[in-house]
Enzyme design. Sequence first.
Site, mmCIF file in Angstrom:
data_model
loop_
_atom_site.group_PDB
_atom_site.id
_atom_site.type_symbol
_atom_site.label_atom_id
_atom_site.label_comp_id
_atom_site.label_asym_id
_atom_site.label_seq_id
_atom_site.Cartn_x
_atom_site.Cartn_y
_atom_site.Cartn_z
ATOM 1 N N PHE A 1 37.668 43.384 30.664
ATOM 2 C CA PHE A 1 38.493 42.205 30.393
ATOM 3 C C PHE A 1 37.973 41.525 29.120
ATOM 4 C CE2 PHE A 1 39.746 37.749 30.899
ATOM 5 C CZ PHE A 1 41.107 37.916 31.081
ATOM 6 N N ASP B 1 31.180 42.335 37.082
ATOM 7 C CA ASP B 1 32.193 41.284 37.085
ATOM 8 C C ASP B 1 33.125 41.588 38.259
ATOM 9 O OD1 ASP B 1 34.509 39.804 36.806
ATOM 10 O OD2 ASP B 1 34.469 39.853 34.626
ATOM 11 N N TYR C 1 39.834 32.282 41.699
ATOM 12 C CA TYR C 1 41.281 32.025 41.791
ATOM 13 C C TYR C 1 42.146 33.266 41.979
ATOM 14 C CZ TYR C 1 40.644 32.822 36.761
ATOM 15 O OH TYR C 1 40.294 33.323 35.545
ATOM 16 N N LYS C 2 41.518 34.433 42.069
ATOM 17 C CA LYS C 2 42.339 35.638 42.292
ATOM 18 C C LYS C 2 42.382 35.930 43.797
ATOM 19 C CE LYS C 2 41.222 37.469 37.683
ATOM 20 N NZ LYS C 2 42.518 37.384 36.991
ATOM 21 N N ARG D 1 51.941 44.877 36.383
ATOM 22 C CA ARG D 1 50.920 44.906 37.439
ATOM 23 C C ARG D 1 51.481 44.341 38.741
ATOM 24 N NH1 ARG D 1 45.412 42.119 35.638
ATOM 25 N NH2 ARG D 1 46.750 40.300 35.961
#
Lengths: 418, 418
Positions: free
Chosen positions: A132, A204, A229-230, A378
């Site tokens: 990322f 990560d 937050y995912k 996605r």
Amino acid sequence: MTTTTVPAPLGEEAARLDADDPLAHLRERFLLPEGLVYLDGNSLGPLPAAVPPVLTDAVHRQWGADLIRSWNTHGWWDAPLRVGDAVGRLIGAAPGQTVAGDSTSVQLFTALTAAAALRPGRPLLVTDPGHFPTDRYLAESVAGREGLEVRRVSPPDLEAFLAAEGDRVAVVSYSPVDYRTGELYDMAALTGAAHRAGALVLWDLCHAAGAFPLRVDDLGVDLAVGCGYKFLSGGPGAPAFLYVARRHHGDLVTPLTGWTGHADPFAMAADYTPAPGIARARIGTPPVLSLLALEAALTAFEGVDLAEVRKKSLSLTGLFLRCADELLAPLGFEAVTPSDPARRGSQAALRHPHAYGLVQALADQGVIADMRAPDLLRFGVNALYTTHRDMVTAAVRLRDVVRTAAYDPAPQPTGRVV
Amino acid sequence: MTTTTVPAPLGEEAARLDADDPLAHLRERFLLPEGLVYLDGNSLGPLPAAVPPVLTDAVHRQWGADLIRSWNTHGWWDAPLRVGDAVGRLIGAAPGQTVAGDSTSVQLFTALTAAAALRPGRPLLVTDPGHFPTDRYLAESVAGREGLEVRRVSPPDLEAFLAAEGDRVAVVSYSPVDYRTGELYDMAALTGAAHRAGALVLWDLCHAAGAFPLRVDDLGVDLAVGCGYKFLSGGPGAPAFLYVARRHHGDLVTPLTGWTGHADPFAMAADYTPAPGIARARIGTPPVLSLLALEAALTAFEGVDLAEVRKKSLSLTGLFLRCADELLAPLGFEAVTPSDPARRGSQAALRHPHAYGLVQALADQGVIADMRAPDLLRFGVNALYTTHRDMVTAAVRLRDVVRTAAYDPAPQPTGRVV
């Protein structure tokens, strides 16, 4: 658009799988909008039902009425460590090794800087060219500041790279899941390879924590970061977390020596003395409302077996890949997520040149997915609330959007999210 | 405790001043508990009435219903810059120079690191030996990493120091207000002195923003940071802010190169290219709920003239110092806040060896102040809601607590807030 027609075998298969789903009752722990198919929990988890009452209490009773005293009486001061431990339970970390707060980017800066200092004399920092962006950018920044060099090595090439230059590597910084393709890497094998070379490993876990079982302690992971937050559904921009294995605590030197990481913060001492344990990774005054929202969100995992979550997640993405094969491949979509379950994270990604417009059109049809430039759609699944029917609906509506050409083929505008 | 007796002249004076207070109506903008005297807004501002409805909307409609789309449709993506500009209006910064997010400690790390890089070849970083701990700790950390040296120079000694070593100073990092004594320093004079030496100046505005008029643009301040939870009343651990004067934007190199500070964040580019302007100081995904709470809190300043706020603040602290002189000095209290209004921030501090126990006992009497180890009691005022009557009540109750010996003389326990 014409009425959606679901091929009978797929629809029946989804109904059967949903009927047999032992986790189906967990969906009630989330306040999902009626009728919406939400497949973007890998970008922003939906609102857990436990959050609003906790926030209301935090705002009115704790902040509003009890004011400054809440730092003591409502446990605000300890929240970063308490919430850190709650995240720790989901990633296989024993208590006292995880702290919650700040953003993933800030935690990465701390983790990369501290990791490099734990391996002095080793000038290389290895990261994934497909990592990322923020991971790559911070690796470059830290390397530049610490006199190190970044090497971009894809996980499948790590063993070969370490065979050649392993004794020069300070830290290997990877994600177990490719955020674009959803490919899952072998954390145990990669961690082992890094360790055999004498390097540390920093994972990560943004696309992993809460999505499937993790065993950071068991694997001997050195450091890990992740966002709230995912799959943890802690809310937009929820605090991140940092895990540092206990064996490194004594030597851990953090760059951001904020006052809350001091051994005796309220002594207001002239010089910085790091707190014992993971508390030394605390930085500034913690964002209490966000931390308490994340803490409440984590209660959605109470009594949940992450092995069951993993099983259902694979069933969901597996069904979607089947739908994609049957309904979407003929229309020009290419599935880029591995069909091998052992190599699949908790999302499925499809390649199509008009990804941006298609995702917008899908949203108009009540299916929220997202895209990553230039051409990946996605579809993230979270076994706590996603249904098999959601997967079939998403594939069928995408098929219909393409069939009826009901979308704009323009690319993603700059600065526009999803 | 015996019934509180307020000396008639002080009580009448307070009543007269409150009756004539042009800002009295602003108190309604805060949800203060009935009957509580709250003099700790310089540590945690109280709950503004505008916050709960905004948070409810942010949680239920934005996060809960609109989900990921809110990044675009509800302005989440722009919130750090939008809220930054709202803070900018209170500190005298034209738009486009202030960003909101992260903690003061993180912003200090960015500001100190970036400032040092803007003055290469100058090895000294000057800070105040009496500066808030986090400022001192981060100065030491940044200096250690950048090969600089910290010099602790009190503001009154700055001119003399600069005369001797000014050409070696990269940045002077000060607060306009001493967080313990409430002493106010001359920002214009100190900024001018630093500039004449060719140094940059970084102001920590935690105890200043929202408390009195600031003119960072007019004074030619280079960088400033501050928190959102004291006089701005943005909530516990509310996001901080960073101001960087526009003239430095082109050369501004930040250490925390998070993806949201990229020129084209959604291109997911391989390398970091900083965004133009202050946006390059963005780091990770912003804490949206906290940012929106802070934004709502800032509406309490709508239509408010900070010159009036300053005038009332001085009237409040002035009256308190008079009360302290009459009622508390005979009992062993020493006022450490300057009586000269030009040298007084927005708090009054008293020295007493039993500060911790006295503050606890005062809280039991409905007066919330705080203390800083070992022996300072702090009484913060915020002219938006504090009344003159509050000041007299606080002094009288403190007198009565001492008179009746209704407190515990033990010192502050480790890790206990206030």
